[in-house]
Design an enzyme around this catalytic site. Structure first.
Site, PDB file in Angstrom:
ATOM      1  N   HIS A  26      -2.442   6.596   2.732  1.00 13.79           N
ATOM      2  CA  HIS A  26      -1.431   5.945   3.580  1.00 13.79           C
ATOM      3  C   HIS A  26      -0.129   6.748   3.637  1.00 13.79           C
ATOM      4  O   HIS A  26       0.957   6.217   3.441  1.00 13.79           O
ATOM      5  CB  HIS A  26      -1.161   4.517   3.094  1.00 13.79           C
ATOM      6  N   CYS A  34       0.791  -1.231   0.000  1.00 15.13           N
ATOM      7  CA  CYS A  34       0.000   0.000   0.000  1.00 15.13           C
ATOM      8  C   CYS A  34       0.826   1.285   0.000  1.00 15.13           C
ATOM      9  O   CYS A  34       0.768   2.071  -0.946  1.00 15.13           O
ATOM     10  CB  CYS A  34      -0.951   0.005   1.189  1.00 15.13           C
TER      11      CYS A  34
END
Length: 502
Positions: free
Chosen positions: A102, A52
């Site tokens: 993120h 991610c």
């Protein structure tokens, strides 16, 4: 100069092999299928890193993880790295993010003028791997197979709550943009966490796949002793030895995953409907950060260079980009220069800061010389891994492992490693020489180890005593919403209406 509005729709962990030419025919995804018909569809698009945070930092900056230094899910994304939000904002755009990106570190904006939600994952260094302790599992945050054994139906989950909010805030923003209070062109990035595991879906979407013919992987689980070394490391990292995965677990996990694609399709449909009903036009980019193995070869989640993990859907709907299917391998690194190109930004000011290439020439008939590059240096690895996709070949290299070479036209499931075949020696040597010209793996390894060691010291220090989190706190100015006494009611009601009254 009139610059186009831009809507970037990002999803999480969506396997690109399910998008051979837009969504696979059997997927219940009417909104994405409608979008696909007017988009350039890139069949062989790859993430810059199959995890991610590294994938997203690379997507936003157009730079590989070694250049961003976002090696894993707990590595800081530094503020001095230009992103597409910086380039667009510098050119006069309003830039907004609703959802996940993120970001790790104290900068939680990275060029966005506004964030509408917090992130779903932590922003600190707590998820840092440690190459000094190969094989160690950090159980409280490493993936394990509970996502598979726990697959099923739920009407609300942590992730559903998040994505409901992401879509709601994005729709509200689009309505606000339609009111015309800000004359600047806009770029709205909407980033969902689905269909990322856990594999849990709402019943209305689960029921769509009751008779699905695709609930079993095409490639059976590979015995541990026959796995390549990195797959063996991922087996241990995911704690597979302590879980008994049944055929029912696999069916339910895949069914929930497909159901969550349909859930996301509905959310995207809501957003596109607002765009249409408010008569706003925009370039639309649809992309995922990385894929999911979904039980192929017995593997799950991401973190590898196999197609299910590293290949992603990528579609671009825009004037100046010919709709149709494109087979040439491309990268999520290419999104930044493509968006800047379409926004009529001088690419001479962009290209020094990106490893990507604009896809506009490719979508207008020109070829592509550069290979696609992928890197991985996070959990489940003991040293950095790198990959090249050139033409039909994919070559993977790691200082710890035997070389891998796959002919993806003849062997789409990557079952036959050609690296030991005499007939492929020249091809492998060419790709390996190219890779060695791009990567110094020993230096890369040293950089990753230094980063990890520094972060372990800093994380422990910052958790001792008063703690100030880096997590983004969305600012809601209640005194500036709806009607307040410093506002003129008549002006307010007219200004907040779209379309305007007669």
């Amino acid at each position: 100069m009139t610059r186009p509005n831009i809507l970037i729709l990002m999803v999480d962990q969506l396997n690109g092999t399910l998008f051979p030419d837009g969504p696979a025919e059997w997927l219940h995804a009417p909104n994405l299928k409608k979008l696909a018909k007017r988009s350039a569809r890139f069949r062989n698009a790859y993430t810059a890193s199959p995890l991610c945070a590294p994938a997203r930092a690379s997507f936003m900056s157009g730079q590989l993880p070694r250049r961003t230094r976002v090696y894993d899910n707990a590595a800081e994304f530094c503020s001095d790295i230009p992103t597409y939000a910086h380039h667009l904002r510098r050119a006069g755009y309003q830039t907004t993010l609703s959802g996940k990106m993120h970001f790790v570190g104290p900068d939680q904006m990275h060029g966005f003028e506004e964030r509408l939600t917090t992130d779903i994952y932590p922003a600190d260094f707590g998820w840092t791997p440690d190459y000094r302790k190969p094989g160690e599992r950090i159980d409280w945050w490493y993936h394990n197979m509970g996502s598979v054994t726990g697959a099923g139906v739920a009407e609300i989950t942590n992730q559903l709550e998040y994505d409901d909010e992401v879509a709601y805030e994005a729709c509200r923003k689009l309505y606000d943009l339609a009111r015309g209070h800000d004359e600047r062109p806009w770029c709205l990035t909407v980033s969902f966490t689905h269909p990322h595991d856990p594999y849990v879906a709402r019943k209305k979407y689960w029921d769509l796949y009751e008779d699905c013919a695709h609930l079993h992987p095409e490639v059976a689980p590979i015995p541990f002793d026959e796995m390549d070394p990195h797959s063996q490391r991922l087996y241990h990292a995911s704690d597979m030895a302590n879980f008994e995965i049944t055929d029912t677990d696999v069916e339910r996990s895949r069914r929930a995953y497909f159901a969550n694609i349909s859930y996301i399709d509905d959310k995207i449909g809501e957003i596109l409907e607002v765009l249409e009903t408010t008569r706003q036009e925009a370039i639309i980019v649809f992309v995922s950060d990385h894929g999911d193995m979904l039980g192929e070869r017995g593997a799950w989640f991401k973190m590898s260079f196999f197609e299910g993990s590293s290949r992603v859907p990528l579609m671009v709907a825009a004037e100046g980009v010919q709709a149709g299917l494109y087979e040439e391998p491309v990268s999520t690194l290419d999104v930044l220069p493509t968006v800047c190109d379409l926004a009529q930004i001088d690419l001479s000011e962009v290209m020094p800061w990106t490893d990507g290439i604009s896809l506009v020439p490719l979508a207008n008939g020109q070829g592509r010389e550069a290979p696609v590059r992928v890197e991985y240096a996070a959990e489940g690895s003991y040293a950095p891994l790198v990959s090249l996709r050139r033409g039909k070949y994919k070559a993977n290299f790691c200082a710890l492992d035997p070389d891998q070479l796959f002919d993806l036209e003849a062997d789409p499931h990557e079952m036959n490693n050609l690296a030991t075949e005499p007939a492929s020696a020249e091809t492998l040597a060419t790709l390996k020489a190219e890779a060695e010209g791009m990567w110094d793996l020993a230096a890369y390894d040293a950089e990753v180890r230094q980063s990890q060691a520094r972060r372990w010291v800093v994380y422990e220090a910052l958790r001792n005593g008063a703690y100030f989190p880096w997590d983004y706190q969305p600012l809601k100015k209640a005194s500036e919403r709806y009607m307040r006494n410093h506002m003129d009611l008549n002006v307010l009601e007219e200004g907040q209406r779209f379309p305007r009254g007669e």
